[in-house]
Structures are given as C-alpha cells and as structure tokens.
Scaffold this active site. Structure first.
Site, PDB file in Angstrom:
ATOM      1  N   GLU A 184      -3.487  15.054 -19.434  1.00  0.00           N
ATOM      2  CA  GLU A 184      -3.038  16.394 -19.839  1.00  0.00           C
ATOM      3  C   GLU A 184      -4.202  17.383 -19.794  1.00  0.00           C
ATOM      4  OE1 GLU A 184      -2.292  18.684 -23.996  1.00  0.00           O
ATOM      5  OE2 GLU A 184      -1.957  16.520 -23.930  1.00  0.00           O
ATOM      6  N   ASP A 230      -4.101  20.574 -17.098  1.00  0.00           N
ATOM      7  CA  ASP A 230      -4.131  21.968 -17.539  1.00  0.00           C
ATOM      8  C   ASP A 230      -5.102  22.780 -16.689  1.00  0.00           C
ATOM      9  OD1 ASP A 230      -3.714  24.170 -19.533  1.00  0.00           O
ATOM     10  OD2 ASP A 230      -5.812  23.773 -19.951  1.00  0.00           O
ATOM     11  N   ASP A 284       3.049  19.113 -22.327  1.00  0.00           N
ATOM     12  CA  ASP A 284       1.877  18.245 -22.176  1.00  0.00           C
ATOM     13  C   ASP A 284       2.089  17.222 -21.065  1.00  0.00           C
ATOM     14  OD1 ASP A 284       0.750  19.589 -24.290  1.00  0.00           O
ATOM     15  OD2 ASP A 284       1.122  18.007 -25.764  1.00  0.00           O
ATOM     16  N   GLU A 311       1.710  18.693 -17.567  1.00  0.00           N
ATOM     17  CA  GLU A 311       0.300  18.826 -17.195  1.00  0.00           C
ATOM     18  C   GLU A 311      -0.286  17.472 -16.803  1.00  0.00           C
ATOM     19  OE1 GLU A 311      -0.746  22.657 -20.072  1.00  0.00           O
ATOM     20  OE2 GLU A 311      -1.213  20.625 -20.739  1.00  0.00           O
TER      21      GLU A 311
END
Length: 229
Positions: free
Chosen positions: A45, A49, A118, A121
């Site tokens: 995650e 991102d 989450d 990502e």
C-alpha cells in the site's frame, strides 16, 4: 504459485496478468488474516500510493499543458484520495477477492472505504513490482481515464472552497459538528452540520463523516453563492 479462480478473474478485470502471482495474493491480504508466512498488504500500500501519485501527476500535466500548480494540485488530490481509490476498487470487484479475518468479514470489511482504498494501492504496487512502471501506468490510466478526463477545472474540495469563501468575507473558518450516527458499525450513516459565524448552516448525511462534511459544505456554499447573485 497458481492463482485461485477468483483471483484469475480479478486479474482479468484489472487488465494485468501476473508473472509473480504471489504479489497479487499479498496485495489482497489484509492485516486481520496475515501471518509470518503470509504477510499483509501494508508495505505494498505504501509503495502503490507513490506509484499512483506519479502516474496521476504525469497524466494531469499531459492533459492540460497550461494549467498552473494551483489548479493541478486540487485535481491531483481529487484523483489520488482514498475515496477515488475505493471507487475504482468497487468497479473492478476488488472487495470480493480480499483475504480478511473473520472479525473483519463480519463487520463488513469488503465494503469499507478505507480498506478498499488501501487494497487498491497495494494492487497497483503489485503490478509495478511484477512488471515495472509502464505496466502500472497502463493499469492506472485504464481505470482512472474517465476520472482524469472529467476532473473539474477547479477540483478544490467543498470544505476548502467554503473556508476560502468565508475568509474572503472576513469570517472565521466554518465549524463542523456530528449531529447523529445511525446504522450498524459496518454501514454507518453520519449526520453532520456545518455552521458559519454569521449563523448560516446546513446539514447532510453520508456513509462517512468526511463525506457528510463535504456534502454539508457543498450545500451551504451553493446556497451562499446563490444568495450573493
């Protein structure tokens, strides 16, 4: 590692065939079911991102070569925020393939916005580690294309816009208060009120406190701007 049928179907919806299938398995593994032998998706995650941010920033620069940083920044924020990631996750059925612990499943984890965002990502990071930046870019642009094309010229969120409206008129920032919370823990409905020092107020409901605040701010800003016409 051979993928289970549900993950093969998800991979097809995503638009990427994994060589290192263990990356996809890790990307959909929540901390509630992780073990030392089966790590969760939190590190992925973190990476995803950053990959998403880079690709979206590139896409926005390409889409509008004359836009200033002041216009690009709110558009970027609108496209990479957790709500946008969760929306994409829902569109491709990511919630259906998440690996969750029993308690998280019982509390509606497959529908939780933060959990879906989450995981989305993490999936992006899995693609990046499996096949590189070009593959990750292809996946992101495929699923964010309509959002990039339709992002508003000024995509400031409603709370920011209302605060700027108030400050321009010599008023302090608006205040927000939670009036009520209804529904089960896995599907709550929040009622939020926003108030200006001048006395104007609006109330809105939504499935998260942040969304309710945004909806209330938008309604109040629209009303104040209509009144100024």
């Amino acid at each position: 590692m051979k993928l289970a049928a549900d993950l093969r179907d998800f991979s097809a919806r995503l638009g990427h065939s994994f060589t290192r299938t263990e990356l996809l398995v890790r990307a959909v593994t929540h901390a509630s079911i992780a073990t030392p032998q089966r790590p969760d998706n939190q590190r992925l995650e973190f990476l995803g991102d950053r990959v998403l941010g880079l690709v979206i920033a590139e896409a926005l620069l390409k889409a509008d070569k004359g836009a200033s940083e002041g216009l690009l920044a709110p558009r970027y924020n609108a496209l990479v925020r957790k709500e946008a990631c969760a929306a994409v996750a829902r569109e491709i059925g990511l919630g259906d393939v998440l690996k969750l612990g029993r308690s998280e499943m019982m509390s509606g984890g497959r529908r939780k916005e933060a959990l879906l965002g989450d995981a989305m990502e993490a999936v992006i990071a899995a693609v990046y580690l499996d096949a590189g930046l070009d593959a990750a870019r292809d996946v992101i642009l495929r699923h964010w294309a309509t959002r990039i094309a339709s992002v508003k010229a000024d995509a400031r969120d409603a709370k920011t816009a209302l605060q700027e409206w108030a400050q321009a008129r010599g008023l302090p920032p608006p205040s927000y208060g939670e009036r009520d919370r209804e529904g089960p823990d896995h599907q709550p409905v929040f009622t939020v009120e926003v108030t200006l020092m001048s006395g104007e107020r609006e109330i809105a409901k939504a499935g998260s406190k942040r969304q309710a605040e945004q909806a209330a701010a938008k309604a109040l800003l629209q009303r104040m701007e209509r009144g100024a016409d």
